[in-house]
Design a protein around this motif. Structure first.
Motif, short mmCIF file in Angstrom:
data_model
loop_
_atom_site.label_atom_id
_atom_site.label_comp_id
_atom_site.label_asym_id
_atom_site.label_seq_id
_atom_site.Cartn_x
_atom_site.Cartn_y
_atom_site.Cartn_z
N TRP A 78 1.17 -0.57 0.25
CA TRP A 78 0.02 0.18 0.33
C TRP A 78 1.58 0.97 0.37
N LEU A 79 2.25 1.51 1.08
CA LEU A 79 2.99 1.95 1.18
C LEU A 79 3.51 2.89 -0.68
N MET A 80 3.92 1.66 -1.25
CA MET A 80 4.07 2.07 -2.74
C MET A 80 3.71 2.17 -3.54
N GLU A 81 2.44 1.72 -3.57
CA GLU A 81 1.72 2.06 -4.52
C GLU A 81 0.59 3.95 -3.91
N LYS A 82 0.98 4.55 -2.89
CA LYS A 82 0.55 5.19 -2.63
C LYS A 82 -1.00 5.38 -2.09
N ASP A 83 -0.97 4.62 -1.36
CA ASP A 83 -2.61 4.11 -1.20
C ASP A 83 -3.03 4.22 0.18
N LEU A 84 -2.03 3.95 1.32
CA LEU A 84 -2.34 3.95 3.10
C LEU A 84 -2.13 4.99 3.40
N LYS A 85 -3.23 5.56 3.61
CA LYS A 85 -3.49 6.82 5.10
C LYS A 85 -3.09 6.83 6.37
N LYS A 86 -3.31 5.95 6.75
CA LYS A 86 -3.72 5.92 8.35
C LYS A 86 -3.92 3.45 8.51
N LEU A 87 -2.50 3.94 9.77
CA LEU A 87 -2.94 3.39 10.40
C LEU A 87 -3.44 2.71 11.76
N VAL A 88 -3.58 1.64 12.30
CA VAL A 88 -4.18 2.23 13.29
C VAL A 88 -4.35 0.60 14.21
N LEU A 89 -3.56 0.38 15.55
CA LEU A 89 -3.85 -0.82 16.12
C LEU A 89 -4.39 -0.24 17.77
N VAL A 90 -5.75 -0.93 17.90
CA VAL A 90 -6.48 -0.79 18.42
C VAL A 90 -6.66 -2.69 19.34
N GLY A 97 -15.95 -6.60 23.77
CA GLY A 97 -15.74 -5.93 22.38
C GLY A 97 -15.11 -3.86 22.12
N GLU A 98 -14.99 -3.82 23.72
CA GLU A 98 -14.90 -2.43 23.84
C GLU A 98 -13.08 -2.19 23.33
N THR A 99 -13.26 -0.92 22.49
CA THR A 99 -12.62 0.09 22.47
C THR A 99 -11.62 0.24 23.89
N MET A 100 -10.31 0.32 24.13
CA MET A 100 -10.00 0.21 25.32
C MET A 100 -8.95 1.24 24.82
N GLU A 101 -7.97 1.12 24.11
CA GLU A 101 -7.56 2.35 22.85
C GLU A 101 -6.87 2.27 21.70
N ARG A 102 -6.53 2.79 21.47
CA ARG A 102 -6.61 2.96 19.71
C ARG A 102 -5.64 4.19 18.84
N TRP A 103 -4.28 3.17 18.92
CA TRP A 103 -3.24 4.24 18.77
C TRP A 103 -2.95 4.35 16.90
N THR A 104 -2.77 5.39 16.79
CA THR A 104 -3.16 5.64 15.34
C THR A 104 -1.66 6.35 14.69
N PHE A 105 -1.15 5.99 13.41
CA PHE A 105 -0.53 6.76 12.91
C PHE A 105 -0.79 6.92 11.70
N ASP A 106 -0.97 8.26 11.28
CA ASP A 106 -0.98 8.99 10.13
C ASP A 106 -0.44 9.11 8.88
N VAL A 107 -0.57 8.23 7.91
CA VAL A 107 0.59 8.59 6.62
C VAL A 107 0.42 9.48 5.69
N GLU A 108 0.82 10.43 5.42
CA GLU A 108 1.10 11.70 4.83
C GLU A 108 2.34 11.56 3.57
N THR A 109 2.23 11.44 2.21
CA THR A 109 3.04 11.03 0.96
C THR A 109 3.11 11.80 -0.09
N ASP A 110 4.35 11.65 -0.37
CA ASP A 110 4.82 13.06 -1.10
C ASP A 110 4.06 12.47 -2.38
N ALA A 111 3.38 13.36 -3.01
CA ALA A 111 2.44 13.16 -4.08
C ALA A 111 3.61 13.56 -5.44
N GLU A 112 4.12 14.36 -5.50
CA GLU A 112 4.74 13.99 -6.57
C GLU A 112 6.55 12.70 -6.85
N ILE A 113 6.66 12.38 -5.76
CA ILE A 113 7.52 11.59 -6.00
C ILE A 113 6.90 10.58 -6.55
#
Length: 222
Positions: A78-90, A97-113
């Protein structure tokens, strides 16, 4: 002298593929660190490895290792295809099933690369003059930025409430709307923390990918 300067410049050149490898590797160590620090798996199922100038805990449990390898291979694509926007660990209560923690990693990719062969991730040739195959940033600087995030995750036990129940984890990937969902994946709701507290963590950048980290969690009074 000229040759030394040329080698130094080359060591600072980051390609889409090189950046993707750095980000994917970071995700692997970050997920392992969170699972260890938050006690999702027993401590004896982890072993210490030297990475980013730190001692990082990595799982040695075969099924978990296999699962993470599979997920990270898809993340890499997904990163190579520039498709990944966010990865989340719940982290969720294993019983309710109640969510206790939500770790987020937002990804921004240089569109010109573009990738090293002068095309996009699928090999399509481009003639746009604004595109480039590399950005410049010393790898040492990137490693220092990643180290700072791993340190924050490790220190999270000092401010996050104790997880006093058995928890399971789930990885969510947010991708470009046009990206096809692989057969091994399924659609999911966001699994937000209800009435949670959000804390932003540090970020790092390869000059091609920028990753912003954060965590939301339930307080002891919830």
């Amino acid at each position: 002298m000229a040759q030394e300067q040329q080698r130094a410049a080359t060591s600072s050149a980051i390609t889409l593929r090189g950046s993707t490898e750095l980000v994917t590797e970071f995700f692997g160590y970050a997920v392992n660190t969170i699972l260890y620090q938050r006690g999702v798996y027993p401590a004896e199922e982890f072993e210490r490895k030297k990475k980013y100038g730190l001692g990082v805990m990595v799982t040695n449990e075969p099924k978990l290792k296999e699962y993470l390898v599979t997920v990270l291979e898809r993340v890499n694509a997904w990163l190579m295809e520039k498709d990944l926007k966010k990865l989340v660990l719940v982290l969720a209560d294993a019983k309710t099933g109640e969510t206790m923690e939500r770790w987020t990693f937002d990804v921004e990719t240089d569109a010109e690369i573009v990738d090293e062969n002068g095309g996009d991730a699928n090999g399509t040739t481009t003639t746009t003059t604004t595109t480039t195959t590399t950005r410049e940033k010393p790898e040492k600087e990137i490693m220092q930025e990643i180290q700072a995030i791993i340190r924050q995750i490790t220190a999270s036990v000092t401010f996050l409430p104790l997880l006093d129940r058995e928890c399971a984890f789930e990885l969510l990937a947010y991708t470009d709307a046009a990206s096809a969902t692989p057969e091994e994946c399924e659609e999911s709701d966001p699994k937000y923390v209800r009435d949670g507290v959000e804390m932003r963590l540090r970020s790092f950048s390869t000059k091609i990918h920028t990753v912003d980290a954060g965590v939301s969690y339930k307080t002891e009074d919830d």
